[in-house]
Design an enzyme around this catalytic site. Sequence first.
Site, PDB file in Angstrom:
ATOM      1  N   ASP A  12       7.752  -0.982   0.832  1.00  0.00           N
ATOM      2  CA  ASP A  12       7.391  -1.107   1.683  1.00  0.00           C
ATOM      3  C   ASP A  12       7.968  -1.533   2.769  1.00  0.00           C
ATOM      4  O   ASP A  12       9.109  -2.423   2.688  1.00  0.00           O
ATOM      5  CB  ASP A  12       5.186  -1.496   1.279  1.00  0.00           C
ATOM      6  CG  ASP A  12       4.788  -1.621   2.434  1.00  0.00           C
ATOM      7  OD1 ASP A  12       4.819  -0.705   3.501  1.00  0.00           O
ATOM      8  OD2 ASP A  12       4.714  -2.941   3.151  1.00  0.00           O
TER       9      ASP A  12
ATOM     10  N   ASP B 142       2.558  -5.284  -0.565  1.00  0.00           N
ATOM     11  CA  ASP B 142       2.233  -6.592  -0.276  1.00  0.00           C
ATOM     12  C   ASP B 142       0.516  -6.346   0.462  1.00  0.00           C
ATOM     13  O   ASP B 142       0.014  -7.228   0.805  1.00  0.00           O
ATOM     14  CB  ASP B 142       2.830  -7.547   1.044  1.00  0.00           C
ATOM     15  CG  ASP B 142       2.638  -6.457   2.334  1.00  0.00           C
ATOM     16  OD1 ASP B 142       1.874  -6.828   3.590  1.00  0.00           O
ATOM     17  OD2 ASP B 142       2.587  -4.534   2.676  1.00  0.00           O
TER      18      ASP B 142
END
Length: 223
Positions: free
Chosen positions: A7, A169
């Site tokens: 990400d 996250d």
Amino acid sequence: MRTVVFDLDGTLADTSGDLLAAANACFQAMGEGDVLRVETDAGTALRGGKAMLTLGLTRLGRMDAALVDSYYPMLLEAYGAAIDTHTFLYPGAMQAVADLSAMGYGVGICTNKPEALAEQLMASLGARDAFGALVGADTLAVRKPDPEPLFETARRLGGDPAKTLLIGDSVTDRETARAAGVPSVLVTFGPSGEDMAALTPEALLHDYADLPDMVQDLIGVNR
């Protein structure tokens, strides 16, 4: 090839300062001044532009979905105009990427940031060439937590989508990996780091120096 997919926002880089500045530009245009602050709202910033506009308008008592939609293009324009003023790559991130590449893993990015903005940001940070593929929110017809963007990133890297690992996250990243049937590693140094353990990923990452060994343990060739 086995692949490691990252990400972007909150995982490779802390982009919250520039995202919040773009949202505040919208609130300034509404005559409201700066409504959001890094100290309290960084976690919302990493959930995207519409999440920031929703939070700010709710805080002002002016929440209106149509208003969110109408100001969203302004937010994207403001963000693109000042995309790396406050943004920084997390310590050790690019060394870990280099180490994984040297170990033979394909390394890419799968983000819910619009593709053009993700490309612009990574180029401005001097980090784009370290990644063999980048898939953004609008690259395909679907976005995370649908697993297809993750699969597509692995394919563009020349890898087997079943032999990939997602570094993220957020609950979105955890759900993406679960839907794909692959392991996830969630970082604890982002704005929502204290909440990551509750998402029960395969591993928690506290320091990028630990990532290469972690990847070997989770998807290494002997697995």
